[in-house]
Scaffold this active site. Structure first.
Site, mmCIF file in Angstrom:
data_model
loop_
_atom_site.group_PDB
_atom_site.id
_atom_site.type_symbol
_atom_site.label_atom_id
_atom_site.label_comp_id
_atom_site.label_asym_id
_atom_site.label_seq_id
_atom_site.Cartn_x
_atom_site.Cartn_y
_atom_site.Cartn_z
ATOM 1 N N GLN A 573 0.817 -1.208 0.000
ATOM 2 C CA GLN A 573 0.000 0.000 0.000
ATOM 3 C C GLN A 573 0.856 1.265 0.000
ATOM 4 O OE1 GLN A 573 -3.050 -0.004 3.081
ATOM 5 N NE2 GLN A 573 -3.178 -2.235 2.989
ATOM 6 N N CYS A 574 1.996 1.216 0.675
ATOM 7 C CA CYS A 574 2.876 2.378 0.747
ATOM 8 C C CYS A 574 3.851 2.373 -0.431
ATOM 9 C CB CYS A 574 3.671 2.373 2.056
ATOM 10 S SG CYS A 574 2.633 2.452 3.536
ATOM 11 N N THR A 575 4.329 3.557 -0.764
ATOM 12 C CA THR A 575 5.338 3.664 -1.812
ATOM 13 C C THR A 575 6.689 3.385 -1.181
ATOM 14 O OG1 THR A 575 4.005 5.369 -2.873
ATOM 15 C CG2 THR A 575 6.267 5.154 -3.620
#
Length: 711
Positions: A573-575
């Site tokens: 979900q996170c970069t």
């Protein structure tokens, strides 16, 4: 006052200088925008007026208009306006050096003599009788430290030395020299002279008195005629000095002119001074001097010695320094400092750099995260002043370390919106930036909306459409693939400069989108099958790309963008990227924009490669690639080109035309139905066709070594 009969050496009050702050601002602008590293002497104009207060001497002043205009192409001369009684123009020369060491190393005596030589030549040629202001020629040497806004300078007022010097026979206030009738006539004549536009700024003149005590003011060239008529003649000049017992500096060269021109043994002079704009004989002086060896001086062939370097406030012959940094408005100081590096580029490395284009380009940044923060700062460094940040997220505790516009304070109380906090930060960094924030989300394919949410989503679509229409360059800097689809479509429809930057863990992509299909003169042909059948040995990259539209971010896809965030673990979900990746990609994205803005074809520019001979002549900023792909793990980077696809779900003429017909209905259908874009563009049929191919394998088990080629 000097009593009659007691002769003493005539002493003069030195000229004093004054420089208006506007002069230094104009010099800075001229240096940065036109002169560059050119140290050629600059013609300037100083201004002075007769003393108008008995307590204060007038100065020779430099104003903003003392310098030549920057736009002057035909003549590098200051525009001199005549007819102003408080501004008698005086010709001067400015030597502005590039370094402080160069300023200190200037041969002051040679410069002074060179300017004195001009005065001497003007006396010999008779030019003084045509334009008496040349007797007051001056010079200035300076060094402008444009980083610190400090200016080193030194004035010189060249004066030819009389040897032996003139001696004073008599010197007293004019009111005591003339009788009442003469005084009244001279006062009236002086006021008339000063009130006429044609003579008000002529600094040297003659005062003639007829036998009937009638005074008149005449030009220097009329001296001999007045003498023949039996007039009493005094040599007058505008005296900036206020001292009661000393004439001002202008008298020095006037005496040399008189001596050389008429070889007079006795000279009577009139130091004209004023009070509240009118002639005042109480403060004006009249004197008589004796000129020894006047005949020998008239026959002198060589130029006499010259003096004239100004004494500073401490009574020493030394330069002065003024700093404007503390007096300037901080915002203006920030603007000047920010533009300094860019203007210095134009001196040597990049004379064609167009700062006006950069400062007026309106940039819309979609995404105010790691990429958005870096891109915004790089844009400001390049002189872009109009930036809009669009983001719907809030600043979290993990952001400030990687996202350079945010601090811990932005994370408190649930976090401030990134767009809002980013704009505040940009204004703190550079107060002159015109930054705006837009807090909104971007509707995405594969993220269906409920019927009660449709109006909100459509309103966001319309707002995004308007934002893209009102900006010149769009940066796609969002986290997910599907969030780039709608901006890509709207940019293709509006034919806007569009730049995408995308990050992996240790790789990045930076690319510019091609022109929109309906805004370009080239229609794209489907050459995919032809390309597959082309022999490798006959491939020519430049031949392949000539006349074809460049692709967008989605042109290489064979599926429509879908939801990439649902059912993902936290690291998905996170970069999650290497920290050094975003600054690299962001910098390249901004450099790509600057290259486009300076390319003659702008958005229609072809893809260029460093090893290609068909770039149409490399631009000053270098090549203009289509795509830049880099790998941090390999510390490598390559430039690629991708053609626009007729089946692209974002920029194909099919999708853009359908959008123009159906508008928001098309967007809503693309959001709610994942396969709609594939059906519309023919990707569904293409995938079916690809699935129908059957491949026959050769099962020959002969000697493997016969067909083995070692590479």
């Amino acid at each position: 006052m000097v009593e009659e009969g007691k002769e003493s050496i005539l002493q003069f009050a030195p000229f004093q200088s004054a420089v208006d702050e506007g002069f230094w601002h104009r010099l800075s602008s001229l240096k940065l925008n036109k002169l560059g590293i050119d140290e050629s002497p600059i013609p300037i104009t100083g201004f002075f007026a007769p003393c108008s207060h008995n307590q204060v001497s007038n100065h020779l002043t430099l104003l903003a208009e003392s310098l030549p205009p920057e736009s002057s192409e035909q003549s590098f001369m200051p525009a001199i306006s005549h007819g102003n009684r408080n501004r008698c123009p005086v010709p001067g020369i400015l030597y502005n050096t590039n370094t402080l060491e160069g300023f200190q190393a200037l041969d002051k005596q040679d410069l002074l003599r060179a300017e004195a030589r001009k005065i001497w030549d003007d006396i010999l040629s008779g030019k003084v009788e045509e334009d008496s202001s040349v007797l007051l020629r001056f010079l200035v040497i300076s060094f402008a430290d444009l980083k610190k806004w400090s200016f080193h300078y030194w004035f010189a007022f060249p004066a030819l030395v009389l040897d032996p010097p003139a001696t004073v026979v008599n010197l007293k206030p004019a009111a005591q020299w003339f009788n009442t009738e003469e005084a009244e006539s001279i006062t009236a004549a002086c006021n008339d002279w000063r009130n006429m536009c044609s003579t008000t700024d002529v600094p040297f003149f003659l005062v003639s008195l007829s036998s009937g005590s009638v005074a008149a003011i005449r030009h220097l060239a009329e001296f001999e005629a007045l003498q023949r008529d039996g007039h009493k003649v005094l040599f007058g000049f505008y005296d900036p000095c206020n001292l009661p017992n000393n004439p001002g500096w202008p008298l020095r060269n006037l005496l040399w002119f008189i001596c050389r021109r008429w070889s007079l043994h006795k000279v009577q002079f009139f130091c004209y001074r004023e009070n509240r704009g009118f002639a005042d004989l109480e403060v004006s002086l009249v004197g008589e001097v004796s000129m020894p060896n006047s005949q020998e001086l008239r026959n002198l062939q060589n130029m006499p010695n010259a003096v004239g370097w100004e004494i500073n406030n401490r009574g020493r012959k030394a330069s002065r320094c003024i700093s404007l940094a503390k007096t300037m408005d901080p915002t203006r100081l920030a603007i000047e400092a920010a533009d300094l590096n860019l203007k210095l580029m134009r001196w040597r490395q990049l004379p064609s750099l167009n700062l006006n284009v950069l400062s007026s380009t309106r940039c819309l940044l979609l995404g105010a995260g790691t990429l958005g923060c870096q891109v915004a700062r790089m844009l400001m460094a390049w002189g872009v002043r109009k930036i809009t940040l669009l983001d719907s997220g809030k600043v979290s505790m993990s952001n400030p370390l990687r996202q350079s516009l945010y601090t811990l304070d932005d994370c408190l109380n649930g976090g401030e919106f990134k767009a809002t906090a980013g704009v505040k930060s940009l204004s703190r960094i550079f107060p002159a930036v015109e930054a705006e924030s837009v807090v909104m989300s971007i509707p995405m394919p594969g993220h269906p909306v409920m019927s009660q949410e449709e109006n909100r989503v459509l309103e966001e679509c319309r707002r995004l459409h308007d934002l893209i229409d009102s900006h010149d360059a769009i940066f796609l800097l969002t986290d997910t693939r599907e969030s780039r689809w709608l901006p890509s479509l709207l940019c293709a429809n509006a034919n806007k400069i569009t730049i995408t930057a995308a990050l992996g863990f240790d790789s990045f992509l930076v690319m510019r989108h091609g022109a929109g299909p309906l805004g370009s003169s080239h229609e794209i042909k489907d050459e995919s099958m032809n390309t597959l059948s082309t022999e490798i040995g006959t491939l020519s990259l430049t031949d392949n790309i000539r006349g074809q539209r460049l692709g967008c971010y989605f042109c290489n896809d064979v599926v429509a963008p879908v939801d990439s965030t649902t059912n993902r673990t936290l690291d998905q979900q996170c970069t999650v990227t290497r920290p050094g990746l975003a600054p690299i990609a962001s910098s390249l994205a901004v450099e790509l924009l600057v290259g486009i803005l300076h390319h003659p074809s702008r958005i229609l520019a072809k893809a260029e490669f460093s090893n290609s001979n068909d770039t149409g002549g490399e631009q000053p900023l270098g090549i203009l690639p289509h795509q830049i792909r880099g790998s941090l793990s390999q510390f490598s980077q390559m430039t690629l080109v991708g053609h626009a696809s007729t089946s692209c779900t974002a920029c194909s003429s099919t999708v853009v035309s359908e959008y123009r017909k159906r508008g928001m209905d098309l967007i809503l259908q693309a959001i709610n139905h994942p396969t709609y874009l594939e059906d519309l563009t023919g990707l569904t049929e293409l995938m079916k066709s690809a699935g129908s191919f059957e491949l026959d394998w050769d099962n020959d088990t002969g000697d493997e070594d016969e067909d083995c080629v070692e590479i």
